[in-house]
Design an enzyme around this catalytic site. Structure first.
Site, PDB file in Angstrom:
ATOM      1  N   ARG A  41      18.032  -7.034  -8.693  1.00 36.90           N
ATOM      2  CA  ARG A  41      17.119  -8.171  -8.509  1.00 36.90           C
ATOM      3  C   ARG A  41      17.762  -9.261  -7.671  1.00 36.90           C
ATOM      4  O   ARG A  41      18.983  -9.409  -7.658  1.00 36.90           O
ATOM      5  CB  ARG A  41      16.714  -8.749  -9.881  1.00 36.90           C
ATOM      6  CG  ARG A  41      15.794  -7.837 -10.681  1.00 36.90           C
ATOM      7  CD  ARG A  41      15.254  -8.560 -11.891  1.00 36.90           C
ATOM      8  NE  ARG A  41      14.279  -9.564 -11.503  1.00 36.90           N
ATOM      9  CZ  ARG A  41      12.963  -9.440 -11.650  1.00 36.90           C
ATOM     10  NH1 ARG A  41      12.445  -8.373 -12.209  1.00 36.90           N
ATOM     11  NH2 ARG A  41      12.151 -10.387 -11.262  1.00 36.90           N
ATOM     12  N   HIS A  65      18.860  -2.603 -18.804  1.00 38.48           N
ATOM     13  CA  HIS A  65      19.004  -3.393 -20.031  1.00 38.48           C
ATOM     14  C   HIS A  65      20.381  -3.280 -20.664  1.00 38.48           C
ATOM     15  O   HIS A  65      20.745  -4.095 -21.500  1.00 38.48           O
ATOM     16  CB  HIS A  65      17.882  -3.061 -21.012  1.00 38.48           C
ATOM     17  CG  HIS A  65      16.548  -3.537 -20.513  1.00 38.48           C
ATOM     18  ND1 HIS A  65      16.273  -4.866 -20.337  1.00 38.48           N
ATOM     19  CD2 HIS A  65      15.459  -2.858 -20.101  1.00 38.48           C
ATOM     20  CE1 HIS A  65      15.043  -4.978 -19.851  1.00 38.48           C
ATOM     21  NE2 HIS A  65      14.539  -3.793 -19.694  1.00 38.48           N
ATOM     22  N   THR A  92       8.801  -6.812 -13.736  1.00 38.30           N
ATOM     23  CA  THR A  92       7.933  -6.649 -12.559  1.00 38.30           C
ATOM     24  C   THR A  92       6.460  -6.612 -12.985  1.00 38.30           C
ATOM     25  O   THR A  92       6.017  -5.649 -13.612  1.00 38.30           O
ATOM     26  CB  THR A  92       8.297  -5.334 -11.823  1.00 38.30           C
ATOM     27  OG1 THR A  92       9.707  -5.202 -11.810  1.00 38.30           O
ATOM     28  CG2 THR A  92       7.756  -5.331 -10.420  1.00 38.30           C
ATOM     29  N   HIS A  97      17.620  -1.686 -10.942  1.00 37.52           N
ATOM     30  CA  HIS A  97      16.918  -2.680 -10.132  1.00 37.52           C
ATOM     31  C   HIS A  97      17.920  -3.775  -9.761  1.00 37.52           C
ATOM     32  O   HIS A  97      18.422  -4.471 -10.637  1.00 37.52           O
ATOM     33  CB  HIS A  97      15.759  -3.253 -10.967  1.00 37.52           C
ATOM     34  CG  HIS A  97      14.851  -4.176 -10.228  1.00 37.52           C
ATOM     35  ND1 HIS A  97      13.662  -4.617 -10.764  1.00 37.52           N
ATOM     36  CD2 HIS A  97      14.936  -4.745  -8.999  1.00 37.52           C
ATOM     37  CE1 HIS A  97      13.061  -5.420  -9.896  1.00 37.52           C
ATOM     38  NE2 HIS A  97      13.814  -5.521  -8.821  1.00 37.52           N
ATOM     39  N   ARG A 114      19.963 -10.799 -12.362  1.00 32.50           N
ATOM     40  CA  ARG A 114      19.966 -11.130 -13.789  1.00 32.50           C
ATOM     41  C   ARG A 114      20.490  -9.984 -14.665  1.00 32.50           C
ATOM     42  O   ARG A 114      20.870 -10.201 -15.787  1.00 32.50           O
ATOM     43  CB  ARG A 114      18.590 -11.565 -14.263  1.00 32.50           C
ATOM     44  CG  ARG A 114      17.596 -10.444 -14.367  1.00 32.50           C
ATOM     45  CD  ARG A 114      16.316 -10.919 -14.988  1.00 32.50           C
ATOM     46  NE  ARG A 114      15.605 -11.839 -14.112  1.00 32.50           N
ATOM     47  CZ  ARG A 114      14.285 -11.987 -14.101  1.00 32.50           C
ATOM     48  NH1 ARG A 114      13.558 -11.295 -14.947  1.00 32.50           N
ATOM     49  NH2 ARG A 114      13.696 -12.815 -13.280  1.00 32.50           N
ATOM     50  N   HIS A 157       6.486   1.717 -16.193  1.00 29.53           N
ATOM     51  CA  HIS A 157       6.366   0.347 -16.697  1.00 29.53           C
ATOM     52  C   HIS A 157       5.657   0.317 -18.030  1.00 29.53           C
ATOM     53  O   HIS A 157       4.508   0.722 -18.146  1.00 29.53           O
ATOM     54  CB  HIS A 157       5.662  -0.603 -15.715  1.00 29.53           C
ATOM     55  CG  HIS A 157       6.296  -1.955 -15.760  1.00 29.53           C
ATOM     56  ND1 HIS A 157       6.044  -2.842 -16.766  1.00 29.53           N
ATOM     57  CD2 HIS A 157       7.241  -2.521 -14.985  1.00 29.53           C
ATOM     58  CE1 HIS A 157       6.789  -3.904 -16.578  1.00 29.53           C
ATOM     59  NE2 HIS A 157       7.540  -3.739 -15.521  1.00 29.53           N
ATOM     60  N   GLU A 204      15.658   0.179  -7.295  1.00 25.90           N
ATOM     61  CA  GLU A 204      14.485  -0.673  -7.075  1.00 25.90           C
ATOM     62  C   GLU A 204      14.933  -1.967  -6.416  1.00 25.90           C
ATOM     63  O   GLU A 204      15.977  -2.521  -6.788  1.00 25.90           O
ATOM     64  CB  GLU A 204      13.818  -1.020  -8.406  1.00 25.90           C
ATOM     65  CG  GLU A 204      13.290   0.171  -9.149  1.00 25.90           C
ATOM     66  CD  GLU A 204      12.841  -0.217 -10.554  1.00 25.90           C
ATOM     67  OE1 GLU A 204      12.857  -1.414 -10.894  1.00 25.90           O
ATOM     68  OE2 GLU A 204      12.500   0.685 -11.309  1.00 25.90           O
ATOM     69  N   ASN A 248      15.878   4.049 -16.697  1.00 28.73           N
ATOM     70  CA  ASN A 248      16.254   2.740 -16.149  1.00 28.73           C
ATOM     71  C   ASN A 248      17.284   2.094 -17.084  1.00 28.73           C
ATOM     72  O   ASN A 248      16.990   1.822 -18.245  1.00 28.73           O
ATOM     73  CB  ASN A 248      14.988   1.880 -16.033  1.00 28.73           C
ATOM     74  CG  ASN A 248      15.280   0.538 -15.397  1.00 28.73           C
ATOM     75  OD1 ASN A 248      16.286  -0.085 -15.729  1.00 28.73           O
ATOM     76  ND2 ASN A 248      14.435   0.088 -14.502  1.00 28.73           N
ATOM     77  N   GLU A 260       4.985   4.955  -6.783  1.00 29.65           N
ATOM     78  CA  GLU A 260       5.161   4.860  -8.233  1.00 29.65           C
ATOM     79  C   GLU A 260       4.015   4.014  -8.766  1.00 29.65           C
ATOM     80  O   GLU A 260       3.847   2.849  -8.378  1.00 29.65           O
ATOM     81  CB  GLU A 260       6.509   4.230  -8.591  1.00 29.65           C
ATOM     82  CG  GLU A 260       6.647   4.099 -10.109  1.00 29.65           C
ATOM     83  CD  GLU A 260       8.053   3.762 -10.583  1.00 29.65           C
ATOM     84  OE1 GLU A 260       9.024   4.013  -9.850  1.00 29.65           O
ATOM     85  OE2 GLU A 260       8.151   3.245 -11.717  1.00 29.65           O
TER      86      GLU A 260
HETATM   87  N1  PXP Z   1       9.462   1.326 -12.733  1.00 31.09           N
HETATM   88  C1  PXP Z   1       9.610   0.139 -12.080  1.00 31.09           C
HETATM   89  C2  PXP Z   1       9.267   0.086 -10.637  1.00 31.09           C
HETATM   90  C3  PXP Z   1      10.095  -1.007 -12.743  1.00 31.09           C
HETATM   91  O1  PXP Z   1      10.224  -2.180 -12.081  1.00 31.09           O
HETATM   92  C4  PXP Z   1      10.457  -0.897 -14.096  1.00 31.09           C
HETATM   93  C5  PXP Z   1      11.037  -2.090 -14.807  1.00 31.09           C
HETATM   94  O2  PXP Z   1      12.250  -2.431 -14.221  1.00 31.09           O
HETATM   95  C6  PXP Z   1      10.303   0.350 -14.738  1.00 31.09           C
HETATM   96  C7  PXP Z   1       9.779   1.428 -14.035  1.00 31.09           C
HETATM   97  C8  PXP Z   1      10.675   0.555 -16.172  1.00 31.09           C
HETATM   98  O3  PXP Z   1       9.832  -0.222 -16.991  1.00 31.09           O
HETATM   99  P1  PXP Z   1      10.139  -0.338 -18.540  1.00 31.09           P
HETATM  100  O4  PXP Z   1      11.462  -1.017 -18.681  1.00 31.09           O
HETATM  101  O5  PXP Z   1       9.008  -1.152 -19.060  1.00 31.09           O
HETATM  102  O6  PXP Z   1      10.182   1.065 -19.085  1.00 31.09           O
END
Ligand code: PXP
Length: 260
Positions: free
Chosen positions: A44, A9, A100, A42, A48, A214, A69, A6, A150
């Site tokens: 959003r 960031h 999330t 994602h 953001r 997550h 996402e 992901n 997921e």
């Molecule tokens: N999976 C989903 C559905 C998420 O919303 C997120 C956070 O955007 C992640 C995985 C990744 O989570 P983390 O950034 O805590 O590794």
């Protein structure tokens, strides 16, 4: 077990300066060369981090499948259908949350989810539902005809962080866990792993593909990797956080070279 990275960031850092550096698009080649299997982003509602233009460029240029996402917001769903990522993962979204928090309430929003899944399928987009590890919820996902679930690993990750705070920092203070003794936290951790295992087994039985994510990091992966029904992990925060320090030395060396 596959890895989806992901890259949201990177956009958080970019947006802090409102310039185009670092550009999340530049991560695609690096993430692929490093052996990842998927790019996860994602879009959003409040934009953001990832913006519409990022999502479009990433989907057009990624050699890896893109897992986008998104919430159930009709405007967002229309954008996703236009962008046509390989997969859309439906997630609950509240504007005020930091990230999330919790999975989709599939039972309460079954009708709305059915329409969203049909819309995405009509655009040839594979659908995943981000859910808490709960058996009834898994069964409802099966009824919706999605390809993936997921499993939200946030509860597990939070308990792990409280229990082994010397190894892994909690991302936010978890009030409900603060009062628990070490013994109670150990029990809660075991139970959270069992719940994930049971949900993954049930999903696998129903021929749903199982992803998880997550709060996963370099310390808490072992118990998750032991759940063989999980085919894929989506990880963001910990990878981008580590990349800051694994890259900082080189970045300073390069700047010193230029100054010389
Ligand atoms: N999976 C989903 C559905 C998420 O919303 C997120 C956070 O955007 C992640 C995985 C990744 O989570 P983390 O950034 O805590 O590794």
């Amino acid at each position: 077990m596959k890895l989806g990275v992901n890259i949201d960031h990177i956009a958080v850092l970019r947006n802090a300066r409102q310039i185009n550096d670092p550009d999340p698009l530049d991560a695609l080649g690096i993430v692929k060369r490093a052996g990842a299997d998927q790019i996860t982003i994602h879009l959003r509602e409040d934009r953001r981090h990832i913006h519409d233009a990022d999502a479009k460029a990433i989907i057009q240029n990624s050699a890896l499948p893109v897992n986008l996402e998104c919430s159930l917001d009709p405007e967002i769903l229309n954008i996703v259908c236009e962008l046509k990522p390989h997969r859309a993962t439906l997630v609950p979204e509240k504007r005020e949350e930091v990230t999330t928090e919790g999975g989709l309430d599939v039972l309460s929003h079954f009708g709305k989810l059915k329409l969203a899944v049909e819309q995405l399928h009509a655009h040839d987009i594979e659908v995943s539902l981000f859910i808490d590890p709960d058996l009834q919820t898994v069964e409802a996902c099966h009824k919706l005809g999605v390809t993936w679930v997921e499993l939200h690993t946030g509860t597990y990750a939070n308990i792990f962080a409280m229990l082994y705070s010397n190894l892994s920092r909690s991302r936010h203070s978890v009030k409900s866990l603060e009062k628990l003794s070490k013994n109670e936290l150990t029990k809660a951790l075991k139970s959270s792993i069992q719940q994930l295992h049971k949900a993954a087994t049930e999903a696998d039985k129903l021929k749903l593909k199982v992803a998880a994510g997550h709060g996963l990091n370099y310390h808490n992966l072992d118990a998750i990797c032991d759940i063989t029904e999980i085919e894929e992990l989506n990880i963001g925060q910990s990878i981008i956080a580590r990349s800051v320090f694994s890259g900082l030395e080189n970045a300073v060396i390069q700047m010193k070279e230029l100054i010389k």
